[in-house]
Scaffold this motif. Structure first.
Motif, PDB file in Angstrom:
ATOM      1  N   GLY A  98       4.272   2.705   3.290  1.00  0.00           N
ATOM      2  CA  GLY A  98       3.044   1.961   3.576  1.00  0.00           C
ATOM      3  C   GLY A  98       2.994   1.498   5.016  1.00  0.00           C
ATOM      4  N   ILE A 106       4.613   0.059  -7.854  1.00  0.00           N
ATOM      5  CA  ILE A 106       3.545   0.845  -7.219  1.00  0.00           C
ATOM      6  C   ILE A 106       2.612   1.320  -8.316  1.00  0.00           C
ATOM      7  CG2 ILE A 106       3.045   2.893  -5.858  1.00  0.00           C
ATOM      8  CD1 ILE A 106       5.810   2.644  -4.595  1.00  0.00           C
ATOM      9  N   SER A 137      -2.450   4.446  -9.521  1.00  0.00           N
ATOM     10  CA  SER A 137      -3.484   4.953  -8.616  1.00  0.00           C
ATOM     11  C   SER A 137      -2.906   5.382  -7.267  1.00  0.00           C
ATOM     12  CB  SER A 137      -4.560   3.875  -8.402  1.00  0.00           C
ATOM     13  OG  SER A 137      -3.989   2.700  -7.845  1.00  0.00           O
ATOM     14  N   HIS A 138      -1.658   4.916  -6.957  1.00  0.00           N
ATOM     15  CA  HIS A 138      -1.007   5.278  -5.695  1.00  0.00           C
ATOM     16  C   HIS A 138       0.110   6.299  -5.899  1.00  0.00           C
ATOM     17  CE1 HIS A 138      -2.332   1.464  -3.280  1.00  0.00           C
ATOM     18  NE2 HIS A 138      -3.336   2.132  -3.806  1.00  0.00           N
ATOM     19  N   THR A 139       0.208   6.900  -7.101  1.00  0.00           N
ATOM     20  CA  THR A 139       1.250   7.888  -7.362  1.00  0.00           C
ATOM     21  C   THR A 139       0.627   9.182  -7.858  1.00  0.00           C
ATOM     22  OG1 THR A 139       1.542   7.157  -9.651  1.00  0.00           O
ATOM     23  CG2 THR A 139       2.895   6.082  -7.951  1.00  0.00           C
ATOM     24  N   ASP A 185       0.818  -1.206   0.000  1.00  0.00           N
ATOM     25  CA  ASP A 185       0.000   0.000   0.000  1.00  0.00           C
ATOM     26  C   ASP A 185       0.858   1.266   0.000  1.00  0.00           C
ATOM     27  OD1 ASP A 185       1.007  -0.378   2.512  1.00  0.00           O
ATOM     28  OD2 ASP A 185      -0.817   0.186   3.580  1.00  0.00           O
ATOM     29  N   THR A 209       2.868   4.594  -1.364  1.00  0.00           N
ATOM     30  CA  THR A 209       2.508   5.665  -2.296  1.00  0.00           C
ATOM     31  C   THR A 209       3.768   6.451  -2.630  1.00  0.00           C
ATOM     32  OG1 THR A 209       1.978   7.185  -0.477  1.00  0.00           O
ATOM     33  CG2 THR A 209       0.162   5.856  -1.378  1.00  0.00           C
ATOM     34  N   SER A 252       0.319  -4.237   5.970  1.00  0.00           N
ATOM     35  CA  SER A 252       0.156  -4.631   4.570  1.00  0.00           C
ATOM     36  C   SER A 252       1.314  -5.545   4.155  1.00  0.00           C
ATOM     37  CB  SER A 252       0.117  -3.386   3.688  1.00  0.00           C
ATOM     38  OG  SER A 252      -0.041  -3.736   2.334  1.00  0.00           O
ATOM     39  N   GLU A 310       5.085  10.269  -4.787  1.00  0.00           N
ATOM     40  CA  GLU A 310       4.683  11.539  -5.387  1.00  0.00           C
ATOM     41  C   GLU A 310       5.934  12.273  -5.859  1.00  0.00           C
ATOM     42  OE1 GLU A 310       2.128  15.588  -4.327  1.00  0.00           O
ATOM     43  OE2 GLU A 310       2.434  14.016  -2.822  1.00  0.00           O
TER      44      GLU A 310
END
Length: 418
Positions: A113, A125, A128-130, A91, A93, A117, A95
């Motif tokens: 994360g 990754i 949708s998680h970046t 999970d 992420t 998890s 950026e």
């Protein structure tokens, strides 16, 4: 010629060694370290350097970008993390962030994360998680020339407004206002963090209820406005003029009440032990009160009868008073004359009522039959014999005390002497 070649080779070697030293200083490789390779898919990685961009975890350097390649419409970024960076979970992420507001070159902000998890492993990754941050320069580049010119004018005016003394005072007071706003926001959130949300939901319900009654509230508001316009203005002015005096009186009353409470506070503190001592008695009294409840319920008919009896007694009270008044006269006669006469001593020293009783007992014996056939004898008794008074007759003054109305007839019959 060989000397020149030797010097050329030596120069090339020195340049290569210098470049290698720079590269080693840049990457800082550790031959004994076990790096972790992490891959992530981004929708746009154009602002990211192809090799050497920094990777941060919780704001601290944790590795570098080692590769960047295209995967369809996405960009696959390969990162190499330092051993102390720790594991990366499924999970996680990532950026892309710029270091400055107008900077294009970005770094990777990685969140490993939660420990609950599973591990990320060789998977990337997902997109949708970046996220990819957009620099201010890129954001302004989409604007046309007039818009950019207007924006520059606004920025210039904003700078002038900020340079004003009043704006500087506001900015100096801003930290305190921010802290106060933070405390207010914390208080608004409540103990469970949902106080403001619940308040907003409550306001929403109130707004819906008001909107549902809009057809009724609008005429009501109009009527209230008309009533306000028709209000007695001089009377309102007088009430407002007297309001400070009223407020002062209320404040004085509040101060007096506060003083009373201050004086009562020590007494209340002293009463606390007494209240605690009374508590066992109250607890012991509870069973008695519970058992008294059925008795009280059963006593309701008796109370009703008693109420009816008291009501009847109240209605019969006048007649009872008349009867008591009538009895009071006769009681006075008995107490004042007859009883005194009956208790008066005779010549033999016995009370008069005993003489009367003896007289009637003797008369009854004399009148009984004395032969077996049952025939008796007829005796005529005079008044003196019946009374037992004997001769001489008693004085009439004694009878006058008992019954004044009987004195004359008794004197005429010889029953008393004047």
């Amino acid at each position: 010629m060989p000397v020149t070649d030797h010097r050329a080779r030596l120069g090339v070697l020195l340049i290569a060694a210098t470049l290698l030293a720079i590269a080693l200083a840049w990457w800082r490789p550790d031959p004994f370290a076990h790096h972790t390779t992490v891959r992530a898919l981004f929708a746009d990685a154009g602002a990211l350097a192809k090799i050497g961009a920094e990777v941060r975890i919780a704001g601290t350097p944790a590795g570098r970008v080692v590769a960047r390649e295209r995967r369809g419409r996405l960009a696959l970024v390969t990162m190499q993390l330092d051993p102390e960076a720790g594991p990366v979970h499924a999970d996680a992420t990532a950026e892309l962030r710029p270091r400055l507001l107008f900077e294009g070159t970005a770094y990777v902000d990685l969140a490993p994360g939660s420990p609950e998890s599973p591990g990320l492993g060789n998977a990337a990754i997902p997109a949708s998680h970046t996220r990819s941050a957009v620099s201010m320069a890129d954001a302004l580049s989409v604007l046309d020339r007039p818009t950019r010119a207007a924006l520059r004018t606004d920025a210039h005016e904003l700078r002038g407004a900020i340079d004003a003394p009043a704006a500087q005072d506001v900015l100096r007071a801003l930290p305190g206002l921010t802290h106060a706003a933070a405390r207010a926001a914390t208080a608004a959130r409540g103990a469970n963090g949902d106080g403001l949300a619940r308040a907003v939901r409550g306001f929403s319900r109130v707004a819906r209820a008001v909107d549902a009654r809009r057809a009724e509230l609008v005429p009501l508001a109009g009527a209230a406005a008309a009533a306000a316009r028709a209000a007695d203005r001089p009377a309102l002015d007088r009430a407002l003029a007297g309001l400070p005096v009223t407020v002062a009186d209320v404040r004085a009353g509040g101060d007096a009440a506060s003083g009373i409470l201050d004086r009562l506070d020590p007494l209340a503190r002293e009463l606390v032990p007494a209240a605690r001592a009374v508590d066992p008695s109250l607890r012991a009294l509870r069973p008695v009160l519970r058992s008294a409840a059925p008795v009280l319920r059963d006593a309701r008919p008796l109370a009703g009868d008693a109420r009816a009896t008291l009501g009847a007694g109240a209605s019969a009270a006048p007649a009872a008073q008349d009867a008591l008044r009538a009895v009071d006269g006769a009681t006075g006669v008995f107490a004042g004359g007859l009883l005194a006469a009956l208790e008066r001593r005779t010549a033999l020293g016995t009370p008069a009522y005993l003489a009367f009783l003896g007289l009637f007992a003797g008369g009854g014996g004399a009148s009984r039959p004395f032969d077996p056939s049952g025939a008796g004898h007829f005796m005529r008794f005079g008044f003196r014999f019946l009374t037992g008074a004997g001769r001489p007759a008693p004085p009439c003054d004694l009878l006058a005390r008992a019954a004044p109305s009987l004195v004359d007839p008794l004197a005429a019959a010889g029953a008393c002497q004047r």
